[in-house]
Design an enzyme around this catalytic site. Structure first.
Site, mmCIF file in Angstrom:
data_model
loop_
_atom_site.group_PDB
_atom_site.id
_atom_site.type_symbol
_atom_site.label_atom_id
_atom_site.label_comp_id
_atom_site.label_asym_id
_atom_site.label_seq_id
_atom_site.Cartn_x
_atom_site.Cartn_y
_atom_site.Cartn_z
ATOM 1 N N GLU A 151 0.846 -1.211 0.000
ATOM 2 C CA GLU A 151 0.000 0.000 0.000
ATOM 3 C C GLU A 151 0.873 1.249 0.000
ATOM 4 O O GLU A 151 2.021 1.208 0.431
ATOM 5 C CB GLU A 151 -0.843 0.017 1.296
ATOM 6 C CG GLU A 151 -2.305 -0.319 1.109
ATOM 7 C CD GLU A 151 -3.126 0.780 0.435
ATOM 8 O OE1 GLU A 151 -2.589 1.573 -0.363
ATOM 9 O OE2 GLU A 151 -4.333 0.838 0.696
ATOM 10 N N ASP A 152 0.289 2.357 -0.452
ATOM 11 C CA ASP A 152 1.016 3.624 -0.395
ATOM 12 C C ASP A 152 0.911 4.259 0.988
ATOM 13 O O ASP A 152 1.898 4.673 1.578
ATOM 14 C CB ASP A 152 0.522 4.601 -1.473
ATOM 15 C CG ASP A 152 -1.000 4.719 -1.528
ATOM 16 O OD1 ASP A 152 -1.704 4.076 -0.717
ATOM 17 O OD2 ASP A 152 -1.510 5.462 -2.398
ATOM 18 N N ASP A 155 -4.351 5.415 6.431
ATOM 19 C CA ASP A 155 -4.873 6.570 7.178
ATOM 20 C C ASP A 155 -5.773 6.033 8.285
ATOM 21 O O ASP A 155 -5.322 5.738 9.390
ATOM 22 C CB ASP A 155 -5.603 7.475 6.182
ATOM 23 C CG ASP A 155 -6.144 8.737 6.818
ATOM 24 O OD1 ASP A 155 -6.096 8.859 8.047
ATOM 25 O OD2 ASP A 155 -6.626 9.619 6.080
ATOM 26 N N PHE A 211 -2.391 15.939 4.861
ATOM 27 C CA PHE A 211 -2.641 15.399 3.531
ATOM 28 C C PHE A 211 -1.368 15.547 2.695
ATOM 29 O O PHE A 211 -0.882 16.646 2.472
ATOM 30 C CB PHE A 211 -3.820 16.096 2.845
ATOM 31 C CG PHE A 211 -4.297 15.303 1.672
ATOM 32 C CD1 PHE A 211 -5.148 14.216 1.848
ATOM 33 C CD2 PHE A 211 -3.851 15.596 0.396
ATOM 34 C CE1 PHE A 211 -5.553 13.442 0.767
ATOM 35 C CE2 PHE A 211 -4.255 14.827 -0.692
ATOM 36 C CZ PHE A 211 -5.110 13.753 -0.505
ATOM 37 N N ARG A 224 0.800 12.932 -8.592
ATOM 38 C CA ARG A 224 1.426 11.597 -8.492
ATOM 39 C C ARG A 224 2.832 11.622 -9.069
ATOM 40 O O ARG A 224 3.671 10.793 -8.742
ATOM 41 C CB ARG A 224 0.606 10.571 -9.281
ATOM 42 C CG ARG A 224 -0.753 10.239 -8.708
ATOM 43 C CD ARG A 224 -1.294 8.979 -9.376
ATOM 44 N NE ARG A 224 -2.721 8.831 -9.271
ATOM 45 C CZ ARG A 224 -3.355 8.259 -8.247
ATOM 46 N NH1 ARG A 224 -2.671 7.811 -7.227
ATOM 47 N NH2 ARG A 224 -4.663 8.138 -8.253
HETATM 48 P P1 IMP Z 1 -7.722 4.635 4.708
HETATM 49 O O1 IMP Z 1 -8.710 3.612 4.185
HETATM 50 O O2 IMP Z 1 -8.419 5.719 5.481
HETATM 51 O O3 IMP Z 1 -6.599 4.022 5.475
HETATM 52 O O4 IMP Z 1 -7.125 5.384 3.450
HETATM 53 C C1 IMP Z 1 -6.159 4.794 2.637
HETATM 54 C C2 IMP Z 1 -6.224 5.317 1.225
HETATM 55 O O5 IMP Z 1 -6.603 6.697 1.218
HETATM 56 C C3 IMP Z 1 -4.859 5.266 0.566
HETATM 57 O O6 IMP Z 1 -4.721 4.092 -0.197
HETATM 58 C C4 IMP Z 1 -4.817 6.518 -0.286
HETATM 59 O O7 IMP Z 1 -5.332 6.237 -1.573
HETATM 60 C C5 IMP Z 1 -5.757 7.473 0.382
HETATM 61 N N1 IMP Z 1 -5.067 8.467 1.244
HETATM 62 C C6 IMP Z 1 -5.095 8.550 2.599
HETATM 63 N N2 IMP Z 1 -4.386 9.593 3.040
HETATM 64 C C7 IMP Z 1 -3.871 10.200 1.936
HETATM 65 C C8 IMP Z 1 -3.005 11.339 1.740
HETATM 66 O O8 IMP Z 1 -2.551 12.037 2.669
HETATM 67 N N3 IMP Z 1 -2.697 11.628 0.437
HETATM 68 C C9 IMP Z 1 -3.155 10.920 -0.620
HETATM 69 N N4 IMP Z 1 -3.952 9.840 -0.470
HETATM 70 C C10 IMP Z 1 -4.318 9.480 0.793
#
Ligand code: IMP
Length: 244
Positions: A151-152, A155, A211, A224
């Site tokens: 994963e990147d 959050d 963010f 990106r």
């Molecule tokens: P989660 O499900 O809340 O953990 O969010 C994860 C996904 O949200 C990641 O795979 C990203 O695509 C996106 N994401 C969360 N935070 C950021 C950020 O700060 N920048 C860009 N994408 C984010």
């Protein structure tokens, strides 16, 4: 001596498992940073059109590459060497990190297979609390193999949690998460932690709850292309929101 046997054999290097102390292994697992610590900023470049869109450089490409090398060593010391590990890249944001990590794994001589999968939960700047994914599109190679989901960023942890649940139905031998970044979220107690708990196998960097964009991470599909990771500011948000 026959003609064929006089030919020089190509030299090959076989990398063997280097035993590490458990404390060394733990140290390789996660590498928290503060908002200010950037280890190398000398090679930072970005398109001129993005000038003024960012608050702060949070990680340079050099930092990420250095960390990928450590993560590859950790993976090599954790997984068997006689079967390929399945590395599943979650599209699109993880692609640059995935490619860098794969390159480092090839350099340490670890066997792996690559797969791609699309999951989406973010809309604009915040989590939609609804993860879009099609479990029928999960790769077949997962079954009976060790799997690392690449994963990147984590959050709230919802995307990873849903992904883990989906891949478990395909019966992998094991399934762990590998994320370039994890956000430290503030709790009512004042402590910072992740909201959803699951076994986080390998984390590149723990970052503040801001963010961030770049190195695959986007805001409305923009930014990106940046080599490094930046905190987006109001100007960037306005531009990425297409309100020029
Ligand atoms: P989660 O499900 O809340 O953990 O969010 C994860 C996904 O949200 C990641 O795979 C990203 O695509 C996106 N994401 C969360 N935070 C950021 C950020 O700060 N920048 C860009 N994408 C984010």
């Amino acid at each position: 001596m026959g003609k064929s046997s006089s030919k020089k054999q190509a030299s090959m290097i076989f990398v063997t498992k280097t035993p590490l102390e458990s404390s060394q292994q733990t140290a390789l697992r996660t590498h928290p940073i503060s908002d200010t610590k950037v280890q190398n900023t000398t090679t930072v470049v970005y398109p001129q059109m993005y000038k003024g869109h960012f608050d702060k450089l949070i990680l340079s490409n050099y930092d990420i590459q250095k960390r990928c090398k450590e993560m590859a060593i950790y993976i090599h010391n954790t997984y068997p060497h006689n079967e390929p590990l399945v590395l599943m890249c979650t599209l699109k944001g993880s692609a640059p990190f995935f490619s860098m990590l794969c390159n480092e794994l090839s350099l340490v001589g670890h066997p792996y297979m690559i797969e791609f999968y699309r999951a989406q939960s973010y809309e604009g700047l915040s989590s939609s609390q609804h993860v879009k994914m099609d479990a029928s599109q999960l790769p077949k190679s997962i079954q009976g193999r060790h799997l690392l989901i690449v994963e990147d960023i984590i959050d709230t942890g919802l995307t990873m949690q849903k992904l883990m649940e989906a891949v478990e139905t395909k019966n992998p031998k094991s399934c762990k998460a590998c994320s370039m970044l994890v956000k430290r979220l503030e709790q009512e107690s004042g402590n910072t932690t992740n909201q959803v708990s699951f076994e986080q196998e390998l984390i590149g960097f723990s970052i503040p709850d801001k963010f961030v964009v770049g190195f695959g991470l986007d805001y409305n599909q923009m930014y990106r292309d940046l080599r490094d990771i930046w905190i987006l500011n109001e100007t960037g948000i306005k531009y990425g929101g297409f309100e020029k």
